[in-house]
Design a protein around this motif. Sequence first.
Motif, PDB file in Angstrom:
ATOM      1  N   LYS A   1       3.818 -40.483  -7.378  1.00  0.00           N
ATOM      2  CA  LYS A   1       3.911 -41.145  -6.075  1.00  0.00           C
ATOM      3  C   LYS A   1       2.663 -40.850  -5.242  1.00  0.00           C
ATOM      4  N   GLY A   2       2.007 -41.899  -4.753  1.00  0.00           N
ATOM      5  CA  GLY A   2       0.802 -41.731  -3.964  1.00  0.00           C
ATOM      6  C   GLY A   2      -0.460 -41.536  -4.779  1.00  0.00           C
ATOM      7  N   PHE A   3      -0.345 -41.531  -6.097  1.00  0.00           N
ATOM      8  CA  PHE A   3      -1.521 -41.352  -6.962  1.00  0.00           C
ATOM      9  C   PHE A   3      -2.474 -42.528  -6.803  1.00  0.00           C
ATOM     10  N   ARG A   4      -3.768 -42.236  -6.855  1.00  0.00           N
ATOM     11  CA  ARG A   4      -4.771 -43.302  -6.762  1.00  0.00           C
ATOM     12  C   ARG A   4      -5.975 -42.980  -7.638  1.00  0.00           C
ATOM     13  N   ARG A   5      -6.402 -43.970  -8.380  1.00  0.00           N
ATOM     14  CA  ARG A   5      -7.633 -43.866  -9.164  1.00  0.00           C
ATOM     15  C   ARG A   5      -8.460 -45.110  -8.865  1.00  0.00           C
TER      16      ARG A   5
ATOM     17  N   ASP B   1      -9.298 -48.187  -7.033  1.00  0.00           N
ATOM     18  CA  ASP B   1      -8.468 -49.042  -6.185  1.00  0.00           C
ATOM     19  C   ASP B   1      -7.109 -49.339  -6.807  1.00  0.00           C
ATOM     20  N   ALA B   2      -6.796 -48.691  -7.927  1.00  0.00           N
ATOM     21  CA  ALA B   2      -5.477 -48.833  -8.552  1.00  0.00           C
ATOM     22  C   ALA B   2      -4.645 -47.609  -8.212  1.00  0.00           C
ATOM     23  N   GLY B   3      -3.401 -47.828  -7.805  1.00  0.00           N
ATOM     24  CA  GLY B   3      -2.606 -46.673  -7.420  1.00  0.00           C
ATOM     25  C   GLY B   3      -1.114 -46.921  -7.418  1.00  0.00           C
ATOM     26  N   VAL B   4      -0.383 -45.875  -7.040  1.00  0.00           N
ATOM     27  CA  VAL B   4       1.065 -45.912  -6.877  1.00  0.00           C
ATOM     28  C   VAL B   4       1.334 -45.776  -5.378  1.00  0.00           C
ATOM     29  N   HIS B   5       2.155 -46.628  -4.851  1.00  0.00           N
ATOM     30  CA  HIS B   5       2.357 -46.642  -3.406  1.00  0.00           C
ATOM     31  C   HIS B   5       2.900 -45.307  -2.893  1.00  0.00           C
ATOM     32  N   ALA B   6       2.424 -44.921  -1.713  1.00  0.00           N
ATOM     33  CA  ALA B   6       2.770 -43.612  -1.159  1.00  0.00           C
ATOM     34  C   ALA B   6       4.212 -43.522  -0.684  1.00  0.00           C
ATOM     35  N   LYS B   7       4.847 -44.676  -0.385  1.00  0.00           N
ATOM     36  CA  LYS B   7       6.226 -44.651   0.103  1.00  0.00           C
ATOM     37  C   LYS B   7       7.244 -45.074  -0.956  1.00  0.00           C
ATOM     38  N   GLN B   8       6.803 -45.780  -1.976  1.00  0.00           N
ATOM     39  CA  GLN B   8       7.736 -46.266  -2.998  1.00  0.00           C
ATOM     40  C   GLN B   8       7.046 -46.182  -4.356  1.00  0.00           C
ATOM     41  N   ALA B   9       7.483 -45.205  -5.161  1.00  0.00           N
ATOM     42  CA  ALA B   9       6.827 -44.927  -6.438  1.00  0.00           C
ATOM     43  C   ALA B   9       7.000 -46.050  -7.459  1.00  0.00           C
ATOM     44  N   LEU B  10       7.930 -46.950  -7.215  1.00  0.00           N
ATOM     45  CA  LEU B  10       8.182 -48.047  -8.145  1.00  0.00           C
ATOM     46  C   LEU B  10       7.134 -49.146  -8.027  1.00  0.00           C
ATOM     47  N   VAL B  11       6.312 -49.070  -6.979  1.00  0.00           N
ATOM     48  CA  VAL B  11       5.351 -50.135  -6.681  1.00  0.00           C
ATOM     49  C   VAL B  11       3.930 -49.686  -7.005  1.00  0.00           C
ATOM     50  N   LEU B  12       3.275 -50.382  -7.917  1.00  0.00           N
ATOM     51  CA  LEU B  12       1.857 -50.161  -8.184  1.00  0.00           C
ATOM     52  C   LEU B  12       1.061 -51.082  -7.260  1.00  0.00           C
ATOM     53  N   VAL B  13      -0.107 -50.607  -6.825  1.00  0.00           N
ATOM     54  CA  VAL B  13      -0.845 -51.352  -5.804  1.00  0.00           C
ATOM     55  C   VAL B  13      -2.321 -51.497  -6.159  1.00  0.00           C
ATOM     56  N   ASN B  14      -2.908 -52.528  -5.574  1.00  0.00           N
ATOM     57  CA  ASN B  14      -4.343 -52.780  -5.640  1.00  0.00           C
ATOM     58  C   ASN B  14      -4.893 -52.587  -4.233  1.00  0.00           C
ATOM     59  N   TYR B  15      -5.665 -51.522  -4.053  1.00  0.00           N
ATOM     60  CA  TYR B  15      -6.187 -51.217  -2.718  1.00  0.00           C
ATOM     61  C   TYR B  15      -7.382 -52.088  -2.336  1.00  0.00           C
ATOM     62  N   GLY B  16      -7.789 -52.984  -3.230  1.00  0.00           N
ATOM     63  CA  GLY B  16      -8.893 -53.876  -2.868  1.00  0.00           C
ATOM     64  C   GLY B  16      -9.532 -54.576  -4.038  1.00  0.00           C
ATOM     65  N   GLU B  17     -10.192 -53.806  -4.894  1.00  0.00           N
ATOM     66  CA  GLU B  17     -10.965 -54.423  -5.969  1.00  0.00           C
ATOM     67  C   GLU B  17     -10.537 -53.941  -7.355  1.00  0.00           C
ATOM     68  N   ALA B  18      -9.311 -53.476  -7.495  1.00  0.00           N
ATOM     69  CA  ALA B  18      -8.842 -53.042  -8.807  1.00  0.00           C
ATOM     70  C   ALA B  18      -8.790 -54.218  -9.769  1.00  0.00           C
ATOM     71  N   LYS B  19      -9.097 -53.949 -11.009  1.00  0.00           N
ATOM     72  CA  LYS B  19      -8.967 -54.965 -12.053  1.00  0.00           C
ATOM     73  C   LYS B  19      -7.560 -54.898 -12.643  1.00  0.00           C
ATOM     74  N   GLY B  20      -7.111 -56.025 -13.165  1.00  0.00           N
ATOM     75  CA  GLY B  20      -5.774 -56.056 -13.749  1.00  0.00           C
ATOM     76  C   GLY B  20      -5.605 -55.052 -14.863  1.00  0.00           C
ATOM     77  N   GLU B  21      -6.656 -54.906 -15.684  1.00  0.00           N
ATOM     78  CA  GLU B  21      -6.542 -53.967 -16.805  1.00  0.00           C
ATOM     79  C   GLU B  21      -6.476 -52.517 -16.326  1.00  0.00           C
ATOM     80  N   GLU B  22      -7.018 -52.228 -15.128  1.00  0.00           N
ATOM     81  CA  GLU B  22      -6.923 -50.873 -14.581  1.00  0.00           C
ATOM     82  C   GLU B  22      -5.494 -50.572 -14.139  1.00  0.00           C
TER      83      GLU B  22
END
Length: 334
Positions: A280-284, A286-307
């Motif tokens: 939860k809250g992990f980020r690498r 622009d790809a990450g796991v949302h800080a409030k809901q671990a079930l949701v993966l997020v793109n913080y801006g320029e993440a690629k789909g494969e990332e």
Amino acid sequence: MFSLRKYNTFGIEAAASQFVEISSVEEYVSLRHKGDYSNLPHLFLGGGSNVLLTKNQDALVVKISIPGISIVQEDADFVWVKGGAGVVWDEFVQFTVDRAWSGLENLSLIPGTVGAAPMQNIGAYGVEIKDTFESLEALNLKTLEIEVFDAKACAFGYRESFFKRAGKGQYLISSVTFKLAKKPSVKTSYGAIQEVLAAKGISQPSIREVADAVIEIRQSKLPDPKQIGNSGSFFKNPTVSASEAARLISENSGIPHYPVEGSSDVKFPAGWFIEKAGWKGFRRGDAGVHAKQALVLVNYGEAKGEEILALSEEIKKSILDTFGVVLETEVNIL
């Protein structure tokens, strides 16, 4: 090449060989009769809220924007409401809530379109599409004839249907009809709905009050795709056998779990496993796991789909190694 960035809620930059938007089945049939784009596979997009684009699409992407909400029939107790496949799902839900027609209020604020809803058998807070589904119309892509599917033909399962399995890629859903109750029969026992209502001093909620509670909960937990790219729940909640459930419960104090109707199986929240495993809250990048809901993966801006896909695979392996539980992806990987 045509950019698909604004046509997927993850906000992934990917391109299509060709792109067309249709507002009726007839437009698509006309396209086929003319032989246009016949050398390309066809990929259909609704709201783009349940897809992860991992590469450019060598295809004709067909954006389905079929409009319209209409009353098919009604009697003293029920009303049958039809929505065009391109209608925004929450707009359709709020149309029914505004008229105090019961059945879809727990599904407020789910992203996507009406046409995509039965494909996933979308659900939330103790309610699924199949509970009020009456029928849908779909174009057979081989015969170019409209076929009508009832609930049995749709073969609904947990975030599954005929259109994700045997019928995948064979139909274009054009409209969906729901049978809704005129006499309120709300469901408030699942999730935090009861807590939100109690905090407002509401003991006998109206359909609108239930819908508003669901909206409040979702907004507090889930990121707005317009602010942070995401596709909602990335993984399905795992369902396991009674014996496997007993193991998980004995090994993990306080783990939440729910009975599966009509079965001895038990369902567990995927987000619990992901959070406990430290994601939860992990980020690498622009790809990450949302800080409030671990079930949701997020793109913080320029993440690629494969990332984002690679991150999801790491999470799945982590949960399997830590808990012995297999997570399944809910989002369609393209």
